[in-house]
Design an enzyme around this catalytic site. Structure first.
Site, short mmCIF file in Angstrom:
data_model
loop_
_atom_site.label_atom_id
_atom_site.label_comp_id
_atom_site.label_asym_id
_atom_site.label_seq_id
_atom_site.Cartn_x
_atom_site.Cartn_y
_atom_site.Cartn_z
N GLY A 57 0.83 -1.21 0.00
CA GLY A 57 0.00 0.00 0.00
C GLY A 57 0.86 1.25 0.00
CB ILE A 59 -0.22 -3.31 4.06
CG1 ILE A 59 0.80 -2.62 4.99
CG2 ILE A 59 -1.62 -2.85 4.44
CD1 ILE A 59 0.82 -1.08 4.83
N GLY A 60 1.52 -6.60 4.13
CA GLY A 60 2.80 -7.20 3.78
C GLY A 60 3.82 -6.96 4.87
CG ASN A 71 8.86 -11.22 13.87
OD1 ASN A 71 10.02 -11.65 13.84
ND2 ASN A 71 7.89 -11.74 13.14
N PRO A 72 12.06 -9.47 15.20
CG PRO A 72 13.87 -9.90 16.59
CD PRO A 72 12.41 -10.20 16.41
CE LYS A 76 10.50 5.11 21.00
NZ LYS A 76 11.50 6.15 20.89
CB VAL A 87 10.54 -0.49 12.88
CG1 VAL A 87 9.91 -1.76 12.36
CG2 VAL A 87 12.04 -0.49 12.66
N GLY A 88 8.40 0.60 10.34
CA GLY A 88 8.09 0.35 8.93
C GLY A 88 8.48 1.47 8.00
CD GLU A 89 5.60 5.59 7.44
OE1 GLU A 89 4.67 5.58 6.63
OE2 GLU A 89 5.69 6.46 8.33
#
Ligand code: MOS
Length: 739
Positions: free
Chosen positions: A248, A475-476, A625-626, A695, A697-699
């Site tokens: 997305g 979203i993956g 989840n590393p 926190k 981490v996706g961005e």
């Protein structure tokens, strides 16, 4: 559950399941083709017909007439709905452009009709028989030309980064004028497309006045409310289901034309209808990351202490759109007593600009962190040292507000050590490996941490399985897995005893996926629901919940130990709760930090840049989840490399559209472009963020990486490109001297 004081010790801290590198539980479905995307939900409604969306062939003006006679006679055609048959429809959450209805064309490929037929091919063939008369009008399509008239505006990406049109601390101009070392440059970043694998797609089916949409959307509750409003149907009569989303990146935060036209098409055809946007429509009908022109000024003392810093950004958008909030990080990243940040917005008639992965920070750091590299060189300072010198532990605009946890310096130092930064030759253009000019570069990473209210329901069955239901999306990113880990940890179960069901508007409202708030917020919601489930279980078993220990599939209290499922022997035990965040997130500044290091080779003869190795060090609270967190960060690093080296929607400034509107013309990095990536997570917890102490981490992974690539290109060649992406044509004319 209200979260308004720092988290104390809680069951998550056991880290039996949470914090362990865990393969995605949906991975087997993804890799065997059994995780259906929206367009592939063949089993949800019988007799599905196909809708083909027609986009406007002009960028601005009016639709005078649409002749559907020939199309209606074409084989297999069931219905045609045109924009002229509908008054302009309401917009949903965060929509700047209108999606359908009325005769006004706001941008190229705005949807003007949907043709419904028995097969996709029939719908497409008939769509080409639709005759449209336009009354075109002149539009504004050139950001550079319109920038001069741009006005200061406040803006918000809708997922955390934003601010006022202009913000000032101290006296920037005075301090800058007096600074012994001054830097002032202007840069530009390109329009970019999300380029997710799965296009926007929806199957819609009506049952009387109720409508169900199987769709691909990041934010179910936003979409649910928006579709009710757009379709003029009470929210209770709308259901959205989006269990798997093939990417997305912000492009699916909002309702788009696929959902609206599937619903209208289905109503007209009196049959379920499926609609997928073609790739050109994904690029010109939906949203993109807006291009920017950014000016950075930095004043410092000779020892490299910043005394004045200014960051101004101009972007364009449709009249009701927001600016790209590219100055957000500059408000918080470095110290300096005198500060100015400003955003200006120019009116453009291009397709809508909106959120794309780390809106604001991604293009903002692309520029700020190159400026920091340039300033370090001016000061004769090491770029890592320059950043460390200007670290701040408090909000520089409001020094009473500390950061909840900030380890930028730790990331910079560890990254420099692991990457071998000390071996870098600070003088550019000195290192050669055959035909390759080799350079290394670095940049700081920064992205704010947002928290969002999030709910979940958890149900315990007699066989000790726990089912989690929430409208959270995956979203993956790995939401299924971290949510299962959270419930397993809370209930003392192995991972395979937890079933996670996501993405259905019938489930409790979650944070949704956006702004890197989803992981921490949605698991905190599951935590809250599990706290309630633990209480309910203890009550059923007649034990004091304070004495109950949930471990190894059992509930223990004193000498008693019973299987967890026993609490459900007379019927399922269910609990539901929502985590709500008080103003704890306002008292202290919550942000995530990192450092990117990149080595590139630039071909001395062709100017072709190849990334050779990359390292990210991230400080982002507890890593739930590393394994999936690493995947998020390396994905961000790939995307940031794209922004630095190749991704650019080419604007046709005469006709007003993005010309390279497919994946052949819009280049994104592929595996061969990214040979070696490493990610290190600094060990930390942030009790201010949530009971999970995690926190976003996706961005973070995309933030700053483009600048690290650009700084490496400079170190390799001595050529400073300030107009991104750094395609080889921008290097080539200066290559002979560089080589
Ligand atoms: Mo938002 S750009 O989907 O994180």
């Amino acid at each position: 559950m209200k979260f308004d004081t720092p988290a104390g010790q809680n069951p998550i801290d056991q880290l039996k399941v949470v914090g362990k590198p865990t393969s995605r539980i949906d991975g087997k479905y993804k890799t065997t083709g059994t995780a259906p995307y929206a367009y592939e939900r063949h089993d949800v409604a019988a007799n599905q017909a196909y809708g083909y969306v027609l986009g406007a062939g002009i960028a601005k003006g009016r639709v005078r007439r649409i002749d559907t006679a020939a199309a209606k006679r074409a084989p297999g055609v069931l219905a045609i709905v045109t924009t002229l048959e509908h008054p302009r429809m309401e917009r949903g959450m965060m929509n700047a452009a209108y999606l359908f209805g009325g005769d006004e064309v706001q941008h190229y490929h705005q949807a003007i009709a949907v043709v419904v037929a028995e097969t996709f091919e029939q719908a497409r063939a008939a769509a080409f028989l639709v005759q449209v008369d336009y009354a075109p009008a002149a539009g504004k399509f050139d950001l550079a030309a319109e920038a001069k008239g741009a006005k200061p505006v406040p803006g918000d990406s809708g997922e955390g980064s934003g601010g006022n049109g202009e913000e000032r601390v101290g006296d920037f101009e005075g301090a800058f004028a007096q600074a012994p070392v001054r830097f002032d440059e202007t840069y530009s970043t390109a329009d970019e497309s999300h380029a997710m694998m799965e296009p926007h797609a929806t199957i819609a089916a009506w049952d009387g006045d109720k409508v169900t949409l199987w769709t691909s959307n990041q934010m179910i509750a936003w979409g649910h409310g928006s579709l009710g409003k757009i379709l003029g149907v009470p929210k209770e009569n709308v259901r959205l289901d989006s269990p798997y989303v093939g990417g997305g990146f912000g492009g699916k935060l909002f309702v788009r034309a696929d959902a609206v036209l599937a619903a209208l098409g289905a109503k007209a055809a009196k049959r379920p209808v499926k609609v997928a946007l073609t790739r050109p429509l994904v690029m010109n009908n939906t949203t993109h990351r807006p291009a920017t022109i950014q000016r950075v000024r930095i004043g410092a003392t000779k020892d490299g202490t910043i005394t004045a810093i200014a960051h101004e950004s101009t972007s364009g958008n449709l009249p009701d759109g927001d600016p790209e909030t590219a100055v957000s990080q500059t408000k918080l990243l470095y110290a300096g007593a005198n500060r100015l940040t400003a955003m200006k917005l120019a009116h453009l008639d291009l397709p809508e600009g909106n959120a794309m992965r780390a809106p604001g920070e991604a293009p903002g750091l692309m520029v700020l962190e190159v400026a920091m590299d340039e300033m370090a060189e001016k000061l004769g300072m090491d770029p890592v040292e320059f950043r460390i010198r200007n670290d701040t532990q408090v909000d520089p605009q409001d020094p009473k507000r500390p950061f909840s946890h900030r380890d930028l310096v730790g990331c910079l130092k560890l990254g420099a050590e692991k990457f071998g930064w000390s071996k870098r030759n600070a003088k550019p253009g000195q290192v050669r490996d055959g035909q390759w000019l080799v350079g290394i570069g670095m940049a700081a990473a920064f992205r704010n941490n947002m928290v969002m209210k999030s709910g979940a329901r958890v149900r315990l069955a007699a066989d000790s399985t726990v089912t989690v239901e929430t409208d959270m999306t995956d979203i993956g990113t790995g939401s299924y897995t971290i949510i299962a880990q959270t419930a397993a940890e809370m209930m003392g179960l192995p991972l395979d005893k937890v079933v996670v069901r996501l993405g259905d508007s019938a489930f409790p409202v979650s944070s949704g996926s956006g702004g890197q708030f989803g992981g921490n917020s949605s698991t905190a919601g599951v935590y809250a629901a599990c706290v309630k489930l633990r209480e309910a279980v203890a009550q059923r078993l007649g034990i004091n919940s304070a004495d109950a220990v949930f471990a190894d599939g059992q509930v223990r209290a004193g000498n008693r130990a019973v299987p967890l499922g026993e609490a459900a022997s007379k019927g399922e035990v269910s609990a539901e709760d929502t985590i709500e965040f008080g103003d704890i997130s306002k008292k202290q500044q919550q942000s995530t930090f990192g450092a990117h290091f990149v080595e590139v080779g630039v071909d001395a003869y062709t100017g072709e840049t190849r990334v050779r190795r990359m390292l990210a060090v991230c400080a982002a609270g507890r890593i739930l989840n590393p394994k999936s967190a690493r995947s998020q960060v390396i994905g961000g690093m790939v995307m940031g490399t794209g922004a630095a080296l190749m991704e650019e929607l080419a604007v046709d400034t005469k006709r007003g559209f993005f010309a390279n509107h497919d994946l052949a013309g819009y280049e994104v990095p592929v595996h061969a472009d990214i040979p070696h990536q490493e990610v290190i997570f600094v060990d930390e917890v942030d009790p201010m963020s949530s009971p999970m102490k995690a926190k976003g981490v996706g961005e973070l992974g995309i933030c700053g990486v483009g600048a690290a690539v650009a700084n490496a290109v400079y170190n390799a060649t001595g050529i400073r490109v300030r107009d991104y992406p750094i395609t080889l044509d921008k290097l080539l004319d200066r290559m002979p001297e560089a080589a």
